[in-house]
Write a protein that holds these residues in place. Structure first.
Motif, PDB file in Angstrom:
ATOM      1  N   VAL A  83       5.733  38.452   7.310  1.00 57.82           N
ATOM      2  CA  VAL A  83       6.480  37.362   6.903  1.00 57.82           C
ATOM      3  C   VAL A  83       5.741  35.823   6.611  1.00 57.82           C
ATOM      4  CG1 VAL A  83       8.498  37.590   8.235  1.00 57.82           C
ATOM      5  CG2 VAL A  83       7.036  36.749   9.432  1.00 57.82           C
ATOM      6  N   ASP A  84       4.387  36.246   6.526  1.00 57.25           N
ATOM      7  CA  ASP A  84       3.632  35.417   6.331  1.00 57.25           C
ATOM      8  C   ASP A  84       3.766  34.802   4.087  1.00 57.25           C
ATOM      9  OD1 ASP A  84       0.658  33.232   6.591  1.00 57.25           O
ATOM     10  OD2 ASP A  84       1.161  34.032   4.771  1.00 57.25           O
ATOM     11  N   GLU A  85       4.075  33.091   4.319  1.00 58.55           N
ATOM     12  CA  GLU A  85       4.699  32.921   3.674  1.00 58.55           C
ATOM     13  C   GLU A  85       3.234  32.392   2.161  1.00 58.55           C
ATOM     14  OE1 GLU A  85       4.540  27.900   3.823  1.00 58.55           O
ATOM     15  OE2 GLU A  85       6.541  28.476   5.420  1.00 58.55           O
ATOM     16  N   GLU A  86       2.619  32.913   2.176  1.00 59.14           N
ATOM     17  CA  GLU A  86       1.709  33.136   1.249  1.00 59.14           C
ATOM     18  C   GLU A  86       1.652  34.180   1.094  1.00 59.14           C
ATOM     19  OE1 GLU A  86      -2.952  32.783  -0.375  1.00 59.14           O
ATOM     20  OE2 GLU A  86      -2.798  31.819   2.074  1.00 59.14           O
ATOM     21  N   VAL A  87       1.646  35.268   2.341  1.00 63.07           N
ATOM     22  CA  VAL A  87       2.131  36.741   1.495  1.00 63.07           C
ATOM     23  C   VAL A  87       3.002  37.028   0.299  1.00 63.07           C
ATOM     24  CG1 VAL A  87       2.080  38.944   2.863  1.00 63.07           C
ATOM     25  CG2 VAL A  87       0.486  37.404   2.997  1.00 63.07           C
ATOM     26  N   THR A  88       4.203  36.231   1.341  1.00 61.78           N
ATOM     27  CA  THR A  88       5.576  36.519   0.294  1.00 61.78           C
ATOM     28  C   THR A  88       5.761  36.095  -1.175  1.00 61.78           C
ATOM     29  OG1 THR A  88       6.789  36.492   2.910  1.00 61.78           O
ATOM     30  CG2 THR A  88       7.791  35.998   1.390  1.00 61.78           C
ATOM     31  N   GLU A  89       4.637  34.829  -1.137  1.00 62.20           N
ATOM     32  CA  GLU A  89       5.110  34.145  -2.329  1.00 62.20           C
ATOM     33  C   GLU A  89       4.032  35.386  -2.868  1.00 62.20           C
ATOM     34  OE1 GLU A  89       6.063  31.918  -3.417  1.00 62.20           O
ATOM     35  OE2 GLU A  89       7.572  31.816  -1.755  1.00 62.20           O
ATOM     36  N   ALA A  90       3.002  35.984  -2.792  1.00 64.56           N
ATOM     37  CA  ALA A  90       2.963  36.731  -3.724  1.00 64.56           C
ATOM     38  C   ALA A  90       2.824  38.364  -4.218  1.00 64.56           C
ATOM     39  CB  ALA A  90       0.903  37.440  -3.214  1.00 64.56           C
ATOM     40  N   ALA A  91       3.682  38.460  -2.782  1.00 62.46           N
ATOM     41  CA  ALA A  91       4.556  39.596  -3.356  1.00 62.46           C
ATOM     42  C   ALA A  91       5.171  39.518  -4.397  1.00 62.46           C
ATOM     43  CB  ALA A  91       5.582  40.361  -1.840  1.00 62.46           C
ATOM     44  N   ARG A  92       6.214  38.259  -3.846  1.00 60.45           N
ATOM     45  CA  ARG A  92       7.910  38.367  -5.470  1.00 60.45           C
ATOM     46  C   ARG A  92       6.552  38.238  -5.932  1.00 60.45           C
ATOM     47  NH1 ARG A  92      10.050  34.097  -1.004  1.00 60.45           N
ATOM     48  NH2 ARG A  92      11.294  35.137  -0.411  1.00 60.45           N
ATOM     49  N   ALA A  93       5.554  37.563  -5.939  1.00 57.47           N
ATOM     50  CA  ALA A  93       5.060  37.231  -8.132  1.00 57.47           C
ATOM     51  C   ALA A  93       4.620  38.832  -8.218  1.00 57.47           C
ATOM     52  CB  ALA A  93       3.534  36.988  -7.668  1.00 57.47           C
ATOM     53  N   THR A  94       4.064  39.303  -7.960  1.00 58.75           N
ATOM     54  CA  THR A  94       3.558  40.828  -8.132  1.00 58.75           C
ATOM     55  C   THR A  94       4.641  41.997  -8.736  1.00 58.75           C
ATOM     56  OG1 THR A  94       2.935  41.562  -5.871  1.00 58.75           O
ATOM     57  CG2 THR A  94       1.423  40.544  -7.080  1.00 58.75           C
ATOM     58  N   GLY A  95       5.713  41.410  -7.988  1.00 60.31           N
ATOM     59  CA  GLY A  95       6.889  42.582  -7.586  1.00 60.31           C
ATOM     60  C   GLY A  95       7.076  43.538  -7.078  1.00 60.31           C
ATOM     61  N   VAL A  96       6.067  43.415  -6.352  1.00 60.21           N
ATOM     62  CA  VAL A  96       5.911  44.539  -4.662  1.00 60.21           C
ATOM     63  C   VAL A  96       7.087  44.504  -3.944  1.00 60.21           C
ATOM     64  CG1 VAL A  96       4.633  45.667  -3.143  1.00 60.21           C
ATOM     65  CG2 VAL A  96       3.460  45.561  -5.805  1.00 60.21           C
ATOM     66  N   ALA A  97       7.605  45.543  -3.082  1.00 63.33           N
ATOM     67  CA  ALA A  97       8.645  45.146  -2.136  1.00 63.33           C
ATOM     68  C   ALA A  97       8.068  44.504  -1.078  1.00 63.33           C
ATOM     69  CB  ALA A  97       9.835  46.152  -2.567  1.00 63.33           C
ATOM     70  N   LEU A  98       7.910  44.238  -0.258  1.00 58.58           N
ATOM     71  CA  LEU A  98       7.846  43.626   0.841  1.00 58.58           C
ATOM     72  C   LEU A  98       8.534  43.863   2.390  1.00 58.58           C
ATOM     73  CD1 LEU A  98       5.065  42.427   2.439  1.00 58.58           C
ATOM     74  CD2 LEU A  98       5.580  40.205   2.148  1.00 58.58           C
TER      75      LEU A  98
END
Length: 542
Positions: A83-98
Motif C-alpha cells: 500500500v506504499d504510495e510510490e509503489v501504487t503510483e508505479a503500478a498504475r503507470a506500468t499497468g500491472v495490477a497490484l
C-alpha cells in the motif's frame, strides 16, 4: 483460460484485496511465479508474480519494472509495501495490477490457493473437452444462504474441503479464517467434530445440526447436510450466536436444495475430468498405445522425471478417501516453480509423475516437498515409493514398475521406512523378486533347511538365524557373533550343534549359495509354503 478477476474471486477477499488494477478487457492469467530475489526472473504474458518476503521499496519498484517489461498481469505483495504510495503510483503507470495479500496468510497457502484455482480451469478443459462450472455461482449461493441465516457461511464437500464461502467475515472467527485459508477444516477442529459425532450425523441426518462452540474459542455452528439420492454431497456451515429459531433453521434447510444442484454439477464435472486424467496417466505409466499423445496433453514435454507411488494404510473408508485426495493434490504441484505433476488414483495407489529434481536419494537431503506429500490429516502415514530416473516417455513405464517394486518393500515391512527411492533399495528389490520366484517354486522345502526350522520351532533354539548370520558374514565368526550379540565361542558351539542336527556341507560353495537362496526366499517372500510363511528369525538367540 481464467481471467485475473475470476482468479482473485476464487481465492477470496479474505486472502487477496486489490490495491489498483488497469481498466479494460479481462486479463487472462498465465501462471503463478515466485519472484527470486537472487536470480533472473523469466515471466510469461499474464503471469501472477508473488513478491515473497519483499519489504524494500526499491526492490519492489525494480520488480514492477520487470513485470511490466515481460507483460505480467499482477504483482502480489504484503503490507506495508503493498500500500506504499510510490509503489501504487508505479503500478498504475506500468499497468500491472497490484494486490495486497492478507498479513495472516502464509505464502505457501497463497500459492496453493492460486494454483488450485488455475488447475480447476486447466486440465479439465483439455481432458474433458469442456469448461469447468463457474465457481462464482456457488459463492453467490453462499451469500444468499448467509442472508437467510444471518451469519457467515462456508459450503464444503464431503471431505471437508471448502468449495465456496460468503462475505460477512466480520461475524466470523479464527477457525473460519483458517478454514478458508487452507481450503479445508483445520485438523484440530476436525478432530473435535469427529469426536463429537458431527461428521457421522452429517452422513445420517437430513436436518440442520446445531454444533456448540468448540476448541480455540470458535463460535457455534449450524450445519446443514447436503444429500441427493441417498448420497452425501457435502455440507453447509453457518456461524451462529447460539441455538437458532425453528423457522430460520427450516429456511436454512430449504436453501440446501439450491446448493445440492451446484454440488451435483461440480461432482459430475470433477468425476469426468478425474476419469480423463486417470486414463491419460495410466496410458503413460503402462506404455499403452497413445502414451505419447497423452504425455503431451499432460504437459510432459522435457524430462527427466520419476514416478511416485503412494500407498495408503487406512481402514476407515472416509479417512482413506480424504488421504487419497490430499496426497493427489500435493503430488500434483511442485511449489515455487512452474512444474506440474500429473497425479491419479489407479487401483488404490496414487501415482504422480514428478520432475526428477523433486526427489533426492540418500546421498542428498530428502526433498521438503516429498516429505510434505506424506504429511496428511489421517492417523496412518502413507507409504511413498519413488521409481528410477526416466529420461523419455517410454521410460516412465519402467520407472512406474520400479516404484511398484519399492512400494512392495515398504508395504511388506522389508524396508523400515515410510519413504524409499528405488536407487537406494534396488538390492532389496532384486532379493524380493528372487524370493517371490523361489517361493512359487517351493525351494524352501528342499534339502535339510526345513528340518532345521522344525527343530528351532519345537526346541525353541535359534539355529536358522545362526546359520543365516554365518552365511551372510561369509564364515567370519567374529562378525556373525557381533551381529547376533553373542560371544564367538557361543556361535562356534551353535554351528557345531546345528551340523549334528542336520548334515550340511558348508565347505561347498553350491551348498552355501543354495542355503542363502532359501533363506532369502524366507525373509523376502510373501507367498509360498508353510515353512516360507513361518518367521525363521522369531526366536531370540539362546
Amino acid at each position: 483460460m481464467i481471467s485475473l478477476q475470476r482468479l482473485f474471486d476464487a481465492v477470496g477477499p479474505s486472502v487477496l484485496s486489490e490495491v489498483c488494477a488497469p481498466e479494460g478487457a479481462p486479463v487472462p492469467v498465465g501462471d503463478v511465479v515466485i519472484a527470486e530475489s537472487d536470480g533472473e526472473l523469466e515471466l510469461g504474458a499474464g503471469d501472477v508474480v508473488l513478491g515473497v518476503n519483499l519489504i524494500d521499496r526499491m526492490a519492489v519498484l525494480r520488480l514492477l519494472s520487470v513485470c511490466a517489461r515481460q507483460s505480467a498481469a499482477a504483482l502480489l505483495l504484503k503490507a506495508p509495501v503493498a500500500v506504499d504510495e510510490e509503489v501504487t503510483e508505479a503500478a498504475r503507470a506500468t499497468g500491472v495490477a497490484l494486490v495486497e495479500v492478507a498479513h495472516r496468510a502464509g505464502w505457501a497457502q497463497v500459492v496453493s490457493l492460486l494454483r488450485a484455482a488455475l488447475d480447476s480451469e486447466g486440465l479439465a478443459g483439455v481432458a474433458a473437452g469442456r469448461e469447468v462450472a463457474e465457481a462464482g455461482d456457488l459463492f453467490e449461493v453462499a451469500d444468499a444462504i448467509a442472508c437467510i441465516i444471518d451469519g457467515p457461511v462456508t459450503i464444503e464437500d464431503r471431505n471437508s474441503r471448502v468449495l465456496a464461502y460468503s462475505t460477512r467475515q466480520e461475524c466470523g472467527d479464527e477457525a473460519r479464517v483458517a478454514t478458508i485459508m487452507s481450503r479445508h477444516v483445520p485438523d484440530e477442529l476436525a478432530a473435535h467434530y469427529r469426536r463429537h459425532g458431527v461428521f457421522r450425523r452429517i452422513v445420517q441426518d437430513k436436518r440442520p445440526i446445531y454444533v456448540p462452540a468448540a476448541v480455540g474459542g470458535s463460535k457455534p455452528r449450524l450445519v446443514m447436510p447436503v444429500h441427493a439420492g441417498g448420497d452425501v454431497l457435502g455440507s453447509i456451515w453457518a456461524i451462529v450466536p447460539g441455538p437458532v429459531p425453528t423457522e430460520r433453521a427450516a429456511a436454512f434447510a430449504v436453501a440446501a436444495d439450491a446448493a445440492a444442484l451446484h454440488l451435483l454439477r461440480r461432482r459430475a464435472e470433477a468425476d469426468r475430468e478425474r476419469l480423463a486424467l486417470t486414463d491419460m496417466v495410466a496410458s503413460v505409466l503402462h506404455g499403452k498405445e497413445g502414451a505419447a499423445d497423452a504425455a503431451r496433453l499432460l504437459g510432459l514435454v522435457a524430462g527427466p522425471w520419476r514416478v511416485v507411488a503412494v500407498g495408503l494404510r487406512c481402514e476407515d473408508a472416509h479417512e482413506a478417501e480424504t488421504q487419497r485426495l490430499t496426497v493427489r493434490e500435493r503430488l500434483s504441484r511442485f511449489p515455487g516453480s512452474r512444474l506440474r505433476s500429473p497425479a491419479a488414483d489407479i487401483g488404490g495407489v496414487v501415482y504422480g509423475i514428478v520432475a526428477a529434481e523433486a526427489v533426492t536419494t540418500t546421498s542428498g537431503r530428502q526433498s521438503d516437498w516429498l516429505y510434505e506429500v506424506g504429511e496428511t490429516t489421517g492417523r496412518a502415514t502413507p507409504l511413498i515409493a519413488v521409481g528410477g530416473l526416466a529420461a523419455s516417455i517410454p521410460e516412465l513405464a519402467v520407472s512406474r514398475e520400479q516404484a511398484d517394486d519399492t512400494l512392495g518393500l515398504l508395504t511388506a515391512g522389508l524396508v523400515a521406512k515410510t519413504q524409499a527411492v528405488h536407487d537406494d533399495v534396488w538390492a532389496e528389490v532384486v532379493l524380493r523378486r528372487t524370493a517371490l520366484a523361489t517361493s512359487i517354486a517351493r525351494t524352501a522345502d528342499i534339502g535339510p533347511l526345513p528340518r532345521l526350522m522344525d527343530h528351532d520351532r519345537e526346541c525353541r533354539t535359534s539355529h536358522v538365524p545362526t546359520l543365516e548370520a554365518w552365511l551372510e558374514e561369509m564364515g567370519d565368526l567374529k562378525a556373525a557373533a557381533a551381529r547376533l550379540h553373542v560371544h564367538p565361542n557361543t556361535l562356534r558351539h551353535r554351528m557345531r550343534r546345528l551340523q549334528e542336527i542336520v548334515e550340511l556341507r558348508l565347505d561347498s560353495p553350491k551348498v552355501r549359495s543354495a542355503l542363502l537362496l532359501q533363506l532369502t526366499a524366507l525373509r523376502y517372500g510373501a507367498e509360498g509354503t508353510p515353512h516360507a510363511k513361518a518367521d525363521h528369525r522369531a526366536r531370540p538367540p539362546q
